[in-house]
Design a protein around this motif. Sequence first.
Motif, PDB file in Angstrom:
ATOM      1  N   MET A 124      40.294 -18.438  27.351  1.00 54.20           N
ATOM      2  CA  MET A 124      40.560 -17.364  28.292  1.00 54.20           C
ATOM      3  C   MET A 124      39.334 -17.222  29.194  1.00 54.20           C
ATOM      4  O   MET A 124      38.257 -16.829  28.736  1.00 54.20           O
ATOM      5  N   GLU A 125      39.511 -17.598  30.462  1.00 51.73           N
ATOM      6  CA  GLU A 125      38.401 -17.484  31.393  1.00 51.73           C
ATOM      7  C   GLU A 125      38.035 -16.015  31.556  1.00 51.73           C
ATOM      8  O   GLU A 125      38.882 -15.168  31.777  1.00 51.73           O
ATOM      9  N   GLY A 126      36.744 -15.776  31.439  1.00 51.55           N
ATOM     10  CA  GLY A 126      36.266 -14.402  31.477  1.00 51.55           C
ATOM     11  C   GLY A 126      36.044 -13.822  30.106  1.00 51.55           C
ATOM     12  O   GLY A 126      35.443 -12.757  29.970  1.00 51.55           O
ATOM     13  N   VAL A 127      36.541 -14.536  29.075  1.00 55.20           N
ATOM     14  CA  VAL A 127      36.374 -14.069  27.689  1.00 55.20           C
ATOM     15  C   VAL A 127      35.702 -15.147  26.840  1.00 55.20           C
ATOM     16  O   VAL A 127      34.698 -14.900  26.180  1.00 55.20           O
ATOM     17  N   ASP A 128      36.288 -16.364  26.859  1.00 55.57           N
ATOM     18  CA  ASP A 128      35.782 -17.457  26.031  1.00 55.57           C
ATOM     19  C   ASP A 128      34.902 -18.387  26.863  1.00 55.57           C
ATOM     20  O   ASP A 128      35.299 -18.814  27.955  1.00 55.57           O
ATOM     21  N   LYS A 129      33.748 -18.716  26.340  1.00 51.99           N
ATOM     22  CA  LYS A 129      32.870 -19.651  27.030  1.00 51.99           C
ATOM     23  C   LYS A 129      33.331 -21.091  26.821  1.00 51.99           C
ATOM     24  O   LYS A 129      33.234 -21.917  27.729  1.00 51.99           O
ATOM     25  N   ASP A 130      33.801 -21.408  25.624  1.00 57.65           N
ATOM     26  CA  ASP A 130      34.241 -22.757  25.288  1.00 57.65           C
ATOM     27  C   ASP A 130      35.669 -22.706  24.777  1.00 57.65           C
ATOM     28  O   ASP A 130      36.237 -21.637  24.537  1.00 57.65           O
ATOM     29  N   TRP A 131      36.232 -23.905  24.582  1.00 59.71           N
ATOM     30  CA  TRP A 131      37.589 -24.005  24.043  1.00 59.71           C
ATOM     31  C   TRP A 131      37.598 -23.514  22.598  1.00 59.71           C
ATOM     32  O   TRP A 131      36.708 -23.836  21.814  1.00 59.71           O
ATOM     33  N   VAL A 132      38.621 -22.758  22.270  1.00 67.13           N
ATOM     34  CA  VAL A 132      38.779 -22.217  20.916  1.00 67.13           C
ATOM     35  C   VAL A 132      39.867 -23.022  20.205  1.00 67.13           C
ATOM     36  O   VAL A 132      40.951 -23.223  20.744  1.00 67.13           O
ATOM     37  N   SER A 133      39.557 -23.503  19.012  1.00 64.58           N
ATOM     38  CA  SER A 133      40.534 -24.283  18.251  1.00 64.58           C
ATOM     39  C   SER A 133      41.526 -23.355  17.575  1.00 64.58           C
ATOM     40  O   SER A 133      41.146 -22.433  16.842  1.00 64.58           O
ATOM     41  N   ALA A 134      42.820 -23.614  17.810  1.00 60.06           N
ATOM     42  CA  ALA A 134      43.880 -22.843  17.149  1.00 60.06           C
ATOM     43  C   ALA A 134      44.445 -23.600  15.960  1.00 60.06           C
ATOM     44  O   ALA A 134      45.364 -23.110  15.314  1.00 60.06           O
ATOM     45  N   GLY A 135      43.916 -24.805  15.694  1.00 62.37           N
ATOM     46  CA  GLY A 135      44.482 -25.604  14.617  1.00 62.37           C
ATOM     47  C   GLY A 135      45.907 -26.001  14.941  1.00 62.37           C
ATOM     48  O   GLY A 135      46.215 -26.427  16.054  1.00 62.37           O
TER      49      GLY A 135
END
Length: 995
Positions: free
Chosen positions: A693-704
């Motif tokens: 989420m641009e504006g929230v997450d700096k990097d990609w978050v793994s959802a598995g």
Amino acid sequence: MGYFIILLKMNVLLLTGILQLSFIGAAAQAGYQFENLTEAHGLSDNRITCFLKDSTGFMWIGTENGLNRFDGHSFVVYKHGLSNPFINDIEQDAGGRLWVATQNGLNVITPGKDSNIVFMPQTGNSIPSDLIWDTYIDKYNRVWIAADVKDLCYYDISRQEFVLLPWKKYIADQFPHRNKKYNSIRKIYYKSDNELWLGTSAGLFSYTISTGVFTYHKSYEADHFIQLETYGNLFYFIQNPVNVLQISTRKDIPWSAIPSTLQGVYQSADAQHERWLPAGKDVVQVNVSTGETMLIKHRPDDPYSLPDGIVRTIYREPSGLVWVGTSKGIGKFNPAMNLFPFTEILPAFKRDPSPENDLYRIDHAIHTVFHSKGEYYISSPVTNSLLIRDSSSGKTRRITHIQGIPLDHCSVIFEDSKKVLWILAGTHAFCYDRNTRQFSVSPFRAQTKNLLFTDMAEDGDGNLWFACFNDGLYCYDVKTQRSRKFSPADRFSSTLPTSLYFDKAANKLWIGTFERSLYAYDFSSKQMKHSGIEAALINDITKDKKGAIWLATYAGGIVRFADTVTRITTREGLPENNIYSIQTDLDGNIWASSFKGLTLISPEGKVIENFNRVKGLNFSDLYSPLTLTQTGEILTGADNGFIRFHPDSLQYVSSAFPVVITSTTPYTDNEATFDFAALSYLNPSLTRYEYKMEGVDKDWVSAGYMHTTKYNNLAPGSYAFKVRAIDFTGKLSANEASSSFRIPAPWWQTGWFRILAVLLVVGIVFFLFRRRIHTIKSKALIRQQMAELKGQALRAQMNPHFIFNCLNAIQELIITEDYTASYKYLSKFSKLLRMVLNMSEKNMIPLSSEIEMCQLYLELESLRFKNSFQYTIKADERIDTDSTLFPSLLVQPFIENAIWHGLLQKEGEKRLSIIFEEEHGRLICLVKDNGIGRERAIAIKAQKIGAMYVDPKGIALARQRIENLQAAFLEIIDCKEPTGTIVRIVIASPENTEI
């Protein structure tokens, strides 16, 4: 010495229907694994009618009761105004709209907008029938329509008009015998840019668009045209109830004549040469390059087989994935889930689970599979036979006796250094010369107590070693043709040897047993030694390219030893600890088989992959030994046949796929929920997702493997949600799906609300301030009114007292017949009384008025007491007596008290002075007398009869009035020398105060 003894019972599984023939029809059973999807997975109905994969990548499934969209994870049932839930066909035009043919109308749906247009027969230019069997959209965006018992028709999207073509007239002219029969176009297929295939109740036809010519093709007259598949100039089609496969260049093949096996085996590279067609409850698979056909059937004992229903439609993707629609749900064939080709050797049968005492394959259908010079050699203990299959022709020769000797429990197949093939069965060893195709019987014989040959090896001298279960270990000297059985005297005490491996580099023979013992025979010293390796029941032995020995054990996992001993178990990633067999491939990797499938292990002992049904292996309980061919293929028995694979072929290359955001929740309460899916249907359960989420997450978050996520407590503002996917092969999705949105500020954070809030706060503060001021004023007014009322009350009590005293004085003058004084006294008293009455309503009066009232009162008292005392009243010149306010009648009680109790009791000169001064902004009133003082006055008063009943209310009332005034106090000073009393009244100067 104690032995670990396993009792074995010879519970041979009897196979019915296996004839003692020289040749049996052998081939490769498909063994295909299907993923079955039904109403239990979310389908609206199990009765499947059609498929479509749209331009986005979604799968659309038509049923007899609803239209479904599938994203690989879940079904969404389309419920927006379809004219009829019975779906016959789905197509998509260049604009992305779906054309849905139903039993009652043609629907045009715009996905994502939930809009629907329905075409129904009307007067004028309209669709010819409400029952639409099929549609086809050509590259010119014309929608070709198969309307029940009507002419061929197409709808021109650009001109928005229907065009009818004279199909009925053509049938009436060319096929007059069908004039009163059911004549309807049921299917429309692409033939070329200028031609269409028409599957009709009168047979197969083609239509040339440019000339308007219909052409008949050899076929049957059948009401139901099921499906047509093409390959170049070849075409294959199925009609119902004609139960044959019709081929353009070959004779028709009845379904009953199509084998349920193939001579070849499935390879994913062959997908482009495959065609699948419905055949009743089966599927006909055609290899268009070889012309070979196979019937894929439902297997009652296999939940992963073709669904047990009438096959109605088949949709094949370029990747090789096949969707089979049946009357009992969907069967999805996934080439990535069928990586291990299976060859059926024995007729299908249901094998009971292995008895617990059959730990070493005695009652199994297949023991060893060996390949050499284009032939497969398969031993079958349960059928007591050897099977030789020609890999080119697919024919299998079954041998049950050699020179009259039955092949009881035929098990081990071994090739020696001279390329002689050894077959071990019963108590005999047989030799097979592949050049002459002749069998011979070796002089070697095991004892009758031998239950099964478990392994065979050749040492450096060419001697042969035999492991005989329940018998022991033998060494056969080929030159002398004599055998030696090892005994405890040879330091070998096991009767349950299971595996042999000759280590040429170490010049040792490793012997594994079912008695937790690993032996090594050293050919240099000619001695048998116990290895000292503590292992469980040993099933198999191999050696890797680095010289390490690997043991497959029962219940103990894998043991690897070189310089050190390493144990590989479920803790290290094995699917279970019961390992049947182990083999080293040409790359040096280790393969292990178990009930759970196949496991690939690196030379260092790291588990790389476990292959099972999820990972493309359709079998479990792989009890047979793993054998390696010269080309690097690995073979092993499975069920009633064998699987073969090359390790390099297991790297499935998936096609490009998109990822989409399937749904979002309204962005309320500062929350956002996203559902997403990779539109890759090969193995969706193993697809991994990453989002940001641009504006929230700096990097990609793994959802598995999760395909949904939720954000909470999002601040108002603009956001962009992105997601990407990685499939089971590691391929990244072709795109990153994104969704931009804005979370509006809540109404209490908007500019207009803030302005209103500020104004409201200012208004509230102003209101509260005004209210506070009003309250203060009200309270002050109330206090003033109360003080005034209290003062009036006190004055009301004091004035009668004063009047009482004055009247007493006049009475005394009249009694004493001093009429002149009484008249003068009465005159002054009336003046004073009028003045008191005028000021009685006021709490504060000008100081000048107070002085005047004091003057009148003193004159009255002076007349009364015959001028027996002297008095003076003085006011400081600095005091403006007219504007300075003073409590009314406040001084009078103290003057009275000074005269009556101080001066009248004294002999001699009597003086009284009243002084008004200003000091530090305060007004001070002094009442001084030179009387006898308060102590003596009290003493004299106490001697009078009834003095206790005289109430001195004047002073008490005055004192209360002073206490009610703010910043005022009373001080009474007794003077000793000379005697007298000073009353000091101090009040805040009330100058210029409103009266």
